[in-house]
Design an enzyme around this catalytic site. Structure first.
Site, PDB file in Angstrom:
ATOM      1  N   ARG A   1       0.825  -1.214   0.000  1.00 36.03           N
ATOM      2  CA  ARG A   1       0.000   0.000   0.000  1.00 36.03           C
ATOM      3  C   ARG A   1       0.864   1.271   0.000  1.00 36.03           C
ATOM      4  O   ARG A   1       0.525   2.256  -0.661  1.00 36.03           O
ATOM      5  CB  ARG A   1      -0.929  -0.015   1.210  1.00 36.03           C
ATOM      6  CG  ARG A   1      -1.956   1.108   1.170  1.00 36.03           C
ATOM      7  CD  ARG A   1      -3.104   0.829   2.120  1.00 36.03           C
ATOM      8  NE  ARG A   1      -4.168   1.819   1.964  1.00 36.03           N
ATOM      9  CZ  ARG A   1      -4.593   2.603   2.957  1.00 36.03           C
ATOM     10  NH1 ARG A   1      -4.035   2.516   4.156  1.00 36.03           N
ATOM     11  NH2 ARG A   1      -5.570   3.466   2.736  1.00 36.03           N
TER      12      ARG A   1
ATOM     13  N   ASN B   1      -4.280   8.793   4.262  1.00 31.11           N
ATOM     14  CA  ASN B   1      -3.062   8.307   4.909  1.00 31.11           C
ATOM     15  C   ASN B   1      -3.127   8.343   6.430  1.00 31.11           C
ATOM     16  O   ASN B   1      -2.614   7.445   7.104  1.00 31.11           O
ATOM     17  CB  ASN B   1      -1.860   9.141   4.450  1.00 31.11           C
ATOM     18  CG  ASN B   1      -1.483   8.873   3.002  1.00 31.11           C
ATOM     19  OD1 ASN B   1      -1.884   7.855   2.436  1.00 31.11           O
ATOM     20  ND2 ASN B   1      -0.709   9.764   2.398  1.00 31.11           N
TER      21      ASN B   1
ATOM     22  N   HIS C   1      -6.121  -6.075  -2.327  1.00 31.49           N
ATOM     23  CA  HIS C   1      -6.946  -6.117  -1.120  1.00 31.49           C
ATOM     24  C   HIS C   1      -7.200  -7.561  -0.679  1.00 31.49           C
ATOM     25  O   HIS C   1      -7.881  -7.797   0.312  1.00 31.49           O
ATOM     26  CB  HIS C   1      -8.265  -5.365  -1.340  1.00 31.49           C
ATOM     27  CG  HIS C   1      -8.094  -3.872  -1.402  1.00 31.49           C
ATOM     28  ND1 HIS C   1      -9.107  -3.003  -1.724  1.00 31.49           N
ATOM     29  CD2 HIS C   1      -7.006  -3.088  -1.178  1.00 31.49           C
ATOM     30  CE1 HIS C   1      -8.656  -1.747  -1.699  1.00 31.49           C
ATOM     31  NE2 HIS C   1      -7.379  -1.778  -1.385  1.00 31.49           N
TER      32      HIS C   1
HETATM   33  C1  HEM Z   1      -9.914   2.007  -6.011  1.00 27.49           C
HETATM   34  C2  HEM Z   1      -8.772   2.251  -5.441  1.00 27.49           C
HETATM   35  C3  HEM Z   1      -8.504   1.979  -3.987  1.00 27.49           C
HETATM   36  C4  HEM Z   1      -9.198   2.383  -2.885  1.00 27.49           C
HETATM   37  C5  HEM Z   1     -10.447   3.247  -2.825  1.00 27.49           C
HETATM   38  C6  HEM Z   1      -8.530   1.814  -1.735  1.00 27.49           C
HETATM   39  C7  HEM Z   1      -8.916   1.997  -0.423  1.00 27.49           C
HETATM   40  C8  HEM Z   1      -8.370   1.347   0.652  1.00 27.49           C
HETATM   41  C9  HEM Z   1      -8.844   1.471   2.000  1.00 27.49           C
HETATM   42  C10 HEM Z   1      -9.986   2.371   2.461  1.00 27.49           C
HETATM   43  C11 HEM Z   1      -8.104   0.643   2.776  1.00 27.49           C
HETATM   44  C12 HEM Z   1      -8.221   0.441   4.266  1.00 27.49           C
HETATM   45  C13 HEM Z   1      -7.419   1.497   4.985  1.00 27.49           C
HETATM   46  C14 HEM Z   1      -7.778   1.660   6.436  1.00 27.49           C
HETATM   47  O1  HEM Z   1      -8.873   1.284   6.826  1.00 27.49           O
HETATM   48  O2  HEM Z   1      -6.949   2.192   7.186  1.00 27.49           O
HETATM   49  C15 HEM Z   1      -7.140   0.006   1.918  1.00 27.49           C
HETATM   50  C16 HEM Z   1      -6.198  -0.907   2.325  1.00 27.49           C
HETATM   51  C17 HEM Z   1      -5.248  -1.460   1.503  1.00 27.49           C
HETATM   52  N1  HEM Z   1      -5.015  -1.130   0.189  1.00 27.49           N
HETATM   53 FE1  HEM Z   1      -6.258  -0.065  -1.000  1.00 27.49          FE
HETATM   54  N2  HEM Z   1      -7.457   1.094  -2.156  1.00 27.49           N
HETATM   55  C18 HEM Z   1      -7.395   1.176  -3.525  1.00 27.49           C
HETATM   56  C19 HEM Z   1      -6.430   0.625  -4.340  1.00 27.49           C
HETATM   57  C20 HEM Z   1      -5.319  -0.041  -3.885  1.00 27.49           C
HETATM   58  C21 HEM Z   1      -4.178  -0.389  -4.709  1.00 27.49           C
HETATM   59  C22 HEM Z   1      -4.030  -0.029  -6.173  1.00 27.49           C
HETATM   60  C23 HEM Z   1      -3.304  -1.044  -3.903  1.00 27.49           C
HETATM   61  C24 HEM Z   1      -1.953  -1.617  -4.226  1.00 27.49           C
HETATM   62  C25 HEM Z   1      -1.499  -1.899  -5.414  1.00 27.49           C
HETATM   63  C26 HEM Z   1      -3.907  -1.123  -2.578  1.00 27.49           C
HETATM   64  C27 HEM Z   1      -3.375  -1.784  -1.515  1.00 27.49           C
HETATM   65  C28 HEM Z   1      -3.954  -1.856  -0.254  1.00 27.49           C
HETATM   66  C29 HEM Z   1      -3.489  -2.741   0.806  1.00 27.49           C
HETATM   67  C30 HEM Z   1      -2.375  -3.758   0.700  1.00 27.49           C
HETATM   68  C31 HEM Z   1      -4.298  -2.471   1.923  1.00 27.49           C
HETATM   69  C32 HEM Z   1      -4.201  -3.103   3.311  1.00 27.49           C
HETATM   70  C33 HEM Z   1      -3.324  -2.261   4.200  1.00 27.49           C
HETATM   71  C34 HEM Z   1      -3.284  -2.685   5.642  1.00 27.49           C
HETATM   72  O3  HEM Z   1      -3.464  -3.853   5.967  1.00 27.49           O
HETATM   73  O4  HEM Z   1      -3.058  -1.797   6.485  1.00 27.49           O
HETATM   74  N3  HEM Z   1      -5.118  -0.486  -2.616  1.00 27.49           N
HETATM   75  N4  HEM Z   1      -7.318   0.453   0.627  1.00 27.49           N
END
Ligand code: HEM
Ligand SMILES: *[C@@H]1O[C@H](CO)[C@@H](O)[C@H](O)[C@H]1NC(C)=O
Ligand SMILES: *[C@@H]1O[C@H](CO)[C@@H](O)[C@H](O)[C@H]1NC(C)=O
Length: 335
Positions: A69, A101, A200
């Site tokens: 992320r 962030n 995800h």
């Molecule tokens: C439509 C686009 C995206 C949206 C709206 C989005 C949104 C989010 C949100 C809301 C979370 C949870 C954060 C939290 O609750 O603190 C999350 C977690 C995450 N996102 Fe996305 N994301 C998107 C695209 C991506 C992309 C392109 C990647 C990587 C290539 C990614 C990788 C991750 C990962 C690995 C997590 C887990 C992080 C953790 O465990 O703390 N996301 N994302």
């Protein structure tokens, strides 16, 4: 087991320290990344990152999600230039307090640790932006995902932009058309988007990011009313009460949040994606293209892996035209 791991980490680093005594000058075209960029100046760079990631992911698999992320949030703001890693100072406002962030991205201590080992082996050579790119790849393999060669040679920015972080990083409330537009703006296709969001399959979301979806009726609307989606909804409500518990977390892939597989796409087929933005890719009226890709990735994990790897290379190829430097400390620009 864990004593063994940390022991092998320190032995490895000692060997690297002996091996790397001098540096060659570096010539570079800032617009072009290459696989061999550090082959003369820091031949052990990849091994050092891998070894640290190996230890970190064994200790806590979520470290893999953090690195994947961070690389994404780096690349979507000014290009992949390590801007996300900068701390606030008297003269610089970093991106860590941007909407998507703050209280959310993690893993900075791990980046510091990897960077310290790299600085000990090859001082001033490996950029923080490249650390994220390599760490994200290693993270992916270490939790069961695909391998890809990581082009390197990025430079670290001397600036950050909280405004661009707020405008360019997608949010979980945005509708599909907005999400697609944000990826297209970065030169990433609809296929790239679906594949990349497939990450995800690992990691967690905080309750504050899915409360509206589970209590606002959206979840019931998309869910297929199958026992599995009802069970998923009940689980989410357990973790995420209507009031409070904002920072309680649920895996976005209920089935295997510590394994990089294609089970995440099954949650979308069931209509029980945790984030509204994830479910939009399958259930939006405008999702004719994205829903077909979701279907394909659920049917064919190898195709998902291939497209994810390709998408990560493309995302990692977004450069900052300003160029930059190789930071000594990822949190601060060099003085
Ligand atoms: C439509 C686009 C995206 C949206 C709206 C989005 C949104 C989010 C949100 C809301 C979370 C949870 C954060 C939290 O609750 O603190 C999350 C977690 C995450 N996102 Fe996305 N994301 C998107 C695209 C991506 C992309 C392109 C990647 C990587 C290539 C990614 C990788 C991750 C990962 C690995 C997590 C887990 C992080 C953790 O465990 O703390 N996301 N994302
Ligand atoms: C979620 O947060 C609430 C309120 O802070 C707390 O009572 C509850 O135990 C938490 N649930 C989980 C599963 O962590
Ligand atoms: C990366 O960017 C360069 C220069 O902008 C371009 O020539 C190259 O085709 C890109 N590579 C990938 C894999 O997108």
């Amino acid at each position: 087991m864990s004593i063994f791991n940390s022991l092998s980490c320190s032995i490895f680093v000692a060997l690297v320290l002996i091996g790397e005594a001098f540096l060659l000058s570096r010539a570079q075209d800032p617009s072009r990344l290459s696989l061999s960029y550090y082959s003369k100046t820091c031949p052990t760079a990849q091994d050092i990152v891998r070894s640290e990631m190996d230890c970190a992911v064994k200790t806590n698999p979520r470290n893999a999600a953090f690195m994947i992320r961070l690389h994404f949030h780096d690349c979507f703001v000014q290009g992949c230039d390590g801007s996300v890693l900068l701390d606030d100072t008297a003269t610089l406002i970093g991106e860590k307090h941007a909407d998507q962030n703050v209280n959310s991205i993690q893993g900075f201590e791990l980046v510091d640790k990897i960077k310290e080992k790299l600085e000990a082996a090859c001082p001033g050579v490996v950029s923080c932006a490249d650390v994220l790119a390599i760490a994200a790849r290693d993270a992916t393999i270490l939790v069961g995902g695909p391998y890809w060669d990581v082009p390197v040679g990025r430079l670290d920015s001397k600036t950050a932009s909280v405004d661009l972080a707020n405008s360019d990083i997608p949010t979980p409330q945005q509708p599909l058309a907005t999400l697609i537009a944000k990826f297209l703006e970065k030169g990433l296709s609809v296929t790239d988007m679906v594949a990349l969001v497939g990450s995800h399959t690992v990691g967690m979301s905080r309750c504050v990011n899915f409360r509206e979806r589970i209590y606002g009726g959206d979840f019931q609307l998309t869910s297929k009313n199958e026992p599995s989606s009802q069970a998923n909804l009940a689980k989410l409500k357990d973790v995420c009460p209507a009031d409070g518990g904002d920072d309680n977390v649920s895996g976005m892939d209920y089935y295997s949040p510590t394994v990089f597989d294609n089970a995440f796409f099954e949650t979308l087929l069931q209509g029980s994606g945790v984030l509204s933005s994830d479910q939009e890719m399958y259930s939006s009226l405008l999702g004719f293209q994205t829903s077909r890709i979701v279907d394909k990735y659920w049917a064919d994990a190898a195709l998902f892996f291939k497209d994810f790897a390709d998408g990560m290379v493309k995302m990692g190829n977004i450069t900052n035209p300003q160029g930059g430097e190789v930071r000594k400390n990822c949190r601060f620009i060099n003085i």
